[in-house]
Scaffold this active site. Structure first.
Site, mmCIF file in Angstrom:
data_model
loop_
_atom_site.group_PDB
_atom_site.id
_atom_site.type_symbol
_atom_site.label_atom_id
_atom_site.label_comp_id
_atom_site.label_asym_id
_atom_site.label_seq_id
_atom_site.Cartn_x
_atom_site.Cartn_y
_atom_site.Cartn_z
ATOM 1 N N LYS A 14 28.648 50.312 46.512
ATOM 2 C CA LYS A 14 27.614 51.339 46.739
ATOM 3 C C LYS A 14 26.257 50.688 47.043
ATOM 4 C CE LYS A 14 28.196 53.067 42.567
ATOM 5 N NZ LYS A 14 29.213 52.146 42.025
ATOM 6 N N ARG A 89 26.898 60.937 38.030
ATOM 7 C CA ARG A 89 28.082 60.330 37.428
ATOM 8 C C ARG A 89 28.822 61.283 36.520
ATOM 9 N NH1 ARG A 89 25.968 54.600 37.910
ATOM 10 N NH2 ARG A 89 27.624 53.338 37.035
ATOM 11 N N ARG A 128 29.664 38.762 41.406
ATOM 12 C CA ARG A 128 28.363 39.251 41.908
ATOM 13 C C ARG A 128 27.206 38.400 41.373
ATOM 14 N NH1 ARG A 128 26.882 45.349 41.311
ATOM 15 N NH2 ARG A 128 27.565 44.973 39.185
ATOM 16 N N ARG A 161 24.425 39.700 36.298
ATOM 17 C CA ARG A 161 24.059 40.831 35.440
ATOM 18 C C ARG A 161 24.797 40.750 34.107
ATOM 19 N NH1 ARG A 161 24.428 46.254 39.060
ATOM 20 N NH2 ARG A 161 25.510 46.973 37.197
ATOM 21 N N ARG A 172 33.403 49.440 31.650
ATOM 22 C CA ARG A 172 32.758 50.264 32.689
ATOM 23 C C ARG A 172 33.796 50.963 33.563
ATOM 24 N NH1 ARG A 172 29.436 45.880 35.467
ATOM 25 N NH2 ARG A 172 28.870 47.475 36.984
HETATM 26 P P1 AP5 Z 1 27.895 46.288 44.733
HETATM 27 O O1 AP5 Z 1 27.489 46.804 46.061
HETATM 28 O O2 AP5 Z 1 26.834 45.708 43.845
HETATM 29 O O3 AP5 Z 1 28.781 47.376 43.975
HETATM 30 P P2 AP5 Z 1 28.334 48.764 43.317
HETATM 31 O O4 AP5 Z 1 29.332 49.787 43.702
HETATM 32 O O5 AP5 Z 1 26.895 49.052 43.596
HETATM 33 O O6 AP5 Z 1 28.590 48.364 41.798
HETATM 34 P P3 AP5 Z 1 27.663 48.487 40.500
HETATM 35 O O7 AP5 Z 1 28.298 47.580 39.474
HETATM 36 O O8 AP5 Z 1 26.214 48.222 40.791
HETATM 37 O O9 AP5 Z 1 27.870 49.934 40.147
HETATM 38 P P4 AP5 Z 1 27.718 50.573 38.788
HETATM 39 O O10 AP5 Z 1 27.866 51.954 39.190
HETATM 40 O O11 AP5 Z 1 28.603 50.112 37.705
HETATM 41 O O12 AP5 Z 1 26.293 50.000 38.284
HETATM 42 P P5 AP5 Z 1 24.856 50.678 38.225
HETATM 43 O O13 AP5 Z 1 23.867 49.624 38.479
HETATM 44 O O14 AP5 Z 1 24.815 51.920 39.015
HETATM 45 O O15 AP5 Z 1 29.028 45.165 44.993
HETATM 46 C C1 AP5 Z 1 29.593 44.445 43.932
HETATM 47 C C2 AP5 Z 1 29.898 43.010 44.410
HETATM 48 O O16 AP5 Z 1 30.824 43.026 45.502
HETATM 49 C C3 AP5 Z 1 28.672 42.259 44.961
HETATM 50 O O17 AP5 Z 1 28.799 40.919 44.577
HETATM 51 C C4 AP5 Z 1 28.770 42.384 46.479
HETATM 52 O O18 AP5 Z 1 28.200 41.275 47.134
HETATM 53 C C5 AP5 Z 1 30.287 42.442 46.692
HETATM 54 N N1 AP5 Z 1 30.659 43.342 47.790
HETATM 55 C C6 AP5 Z 1 30.163 44.593 48.005
HETATM 56 N N2 AP5 Z 1 30.743 45.148 49.087
HETATM 57 C C7 AP5 Z 1 31.644 44.236 49.559
HETATM 58 C C8 AP5 Z 1 32.571 44.227 50.625
HETATM 59 N N3 AP5 Z 1 32.698 45.281 51.433
HETATM 60 N N4 AP5 Z 1 33.353 43.141 50.798
HETATM 61 C C9 AP5 Z 1 33.253 42.076 49.972
HETATM 62 N N5 AP5 Z 1 32.396 42.012 48.918
HETATM 63 C C10 AP5 Z 1 31.602 43.080 48.711
HETATM 64 O O19 AP5 Z 1 24.792 51.116 36.686
HETATM 65 C C11 AP5 Z 1 24.690 50.179 35.646
HETATM 66 C C12 AP5 Z 1 24.658 50.921 34.302
HETATM 67 O O20 AP5 Z 1 23.518 51.805 34.254
HETATM 68 C C13 AP5 Z 1 25.874 51.820 34.038
HETATM 69 O O21 AP5 Z 1 26.941 51.114 33.456
HETATM 70 C C14 AP5 Z 1 25.252 52.857 33.069
HETATM 71 O O22 AP5 Z 1 25.131 52.333 31.762
HETATM 72 C C15 AP5 Z 1 23.842 53.048 33.615
HETATM 73 N N6 AP5 Z 1 23.751 54.145 34.619
HETATM 74 C C16 AP5 Z 1 23.383 54.033 35.921
HETATM 75 N N7 AP5 Z 1 23.379 55.228 36.527
HETATM 76 C C17 AP5 Z 1 23.753 56.124 35.597
HETATM 77 C C18 AP5 Z 1 23.965 57.537 35.616
HETATM 78 N N8 AP5 Z 1 23.778 58.268 36.763
HETATM 79 N N9 AP5 Z 1 24.375 58.144 34.490
HETATM 80 C C19 AP5 Z 1 24.556 57.450 33.342
HETATM 81 N N10 AP5 Z 1 24.388 56.114 33.244
HETATM 82 C C20 AP5 Z 1 23.987 55.448 34.368
#
Ligand code: AP5
Length: 222
Positions: A14, A89, A128, A161, A172
């Site tokens: 994402k 979410r 990552r 991270r 997660r």
């Molecule tokens: P990346 O693009 O970083 O993946 P992502 O889907 O953004 O994954 P996240 O881990 O950031 O999502 P998340 O939803 O768990 O975390 P968030 O920060 O929102 O890609 C991942 C890796 O793959 C990278 O190394 C990238 O280079 C590689 N990659 C990407 N695309 C690729 C491709 N096509 N091919 C090859 N490699 C690729 O949330 C963190 C925490 O915050 C949550 O656990 C929760 O505690 C809290 N939180 C955030 N939002 C909410 C909410 N709305 N409600 C409640 N709690 C929340």
């Protein structure tokens, strides 16, 4: 005020996709994960409340997230088009977004579900690395920086991270299956969801999503 949602499990791509398409499509990228990490870093009240949930890989309570997103939308302009990454979410968050946008005469144009098998998600999250300064994401194998440990974009340090350690990743993914997956059918029933194979190469994935967004019917991509 309209919105496009990138929905998918942790590691589905994402954040990486949002970084690649937001400028070209003139979208305002809002990542609740990034907003929360900033709040934790600054030690704000929201940051202090969110930190322990994030460390454990649990969802931050809806009340906190809703406050955060409402404040962000209140500061926006009527013709803004948002690209949400990691929000909503839960169904209460999705309902809040729907009513907030409707109050401003807008709505959700498209929900893009980034679908990838579990082994791809785990491999991506464990590899990552993120820039401490500008937040750009890399992967040690798939998307490496030109110089190890250094951001191509701004020269900042790359770090892993805290929630990308294996035991927290497993938690997660469980939380996603239990609490977020139901949004797929919720949006499918409203005719808003489109599914893409997010295990494909990052550049091809971004182009496919850009095309989908441009084809949506609410005049989102300008
Ligand atoms: P990346 O693009 O970083 O993946 P992502 O889907 O953004 O994954 P996240 O881990 O950031 O999502 P998340 O939803 O768990 O975390 P968030 O920060 O929102 O890609 C991942 C890796 O793959 C990278 O190394 C990238 O280079 C590689 N990659 C990407 N695309 C690729 C491709 N096509 N091919 C090859 N490699 C690729 O949330 C963190 C925490 O915050 C949550 O656990 C929760 O505690 C809290 N939180 C955030 N939002 C909410 C909410 N709305 N409600 C409640 N709690 C929340």
């Amino acid at each position: 005020m309209n919105a496009i949602i990138l929905l998918g499990a942790p590691g589905s791509g994402k954040g990486t996709t949002a970084e690649r398409i937001r400028d070209e499509a003139k979208l305002i990228h809002v990542s609740t994960g990034d907003m929360l990490r900033q709040a934790v870093k600054k030690g704000t009240e929201i940051g202090r409340e969110a930190e322990s949930y994030m460390k454990q890989g649990a969802l931050v309570p809806d009340g906190v997230i809703i406050k955060l997103v409402e404040a962000r939308l209140d500061a926006g302009r009527p013709d803004d088009v948002y690209l949400f990454d990691g929000f909503p979410r839960t169904v209460p968050q999705a309902e809040l977004l729907k009513t907030t946008l409707a109050r401003r005469g807008g709505g959700i144009s498209r929900v893009v579900f980034l679908d990838a098998p579990r082994h791809v998600l785990v491999e991506r999250l464990t590899g990552r690395r993120t820039c401490r300064k500008c937040g750009t994401n890399y992967h040690v194998v798939n998307i490496p920086p030109k110089k190890e440990g250094v951001c191509d974009a701004c020269g900042g340090d790359l770090y892993q991270r805290a929630d990308d350690r294996e035991e927290t990743i497993i938690k997660r993914l469980e939380v996603y299956n239990r609490e977020t997956e139901e949004l797929i059918s919720w949006y499918e029933k409203q005719g808003l969801l489109v599914r893409v194979d997010s295990s494909q190469e990052a550049g091809r994935l971004a182009s496919e999503i850009l095309k989908l967004i441009r084809g949506s019917d609410r005049g989102t991509a300008r």
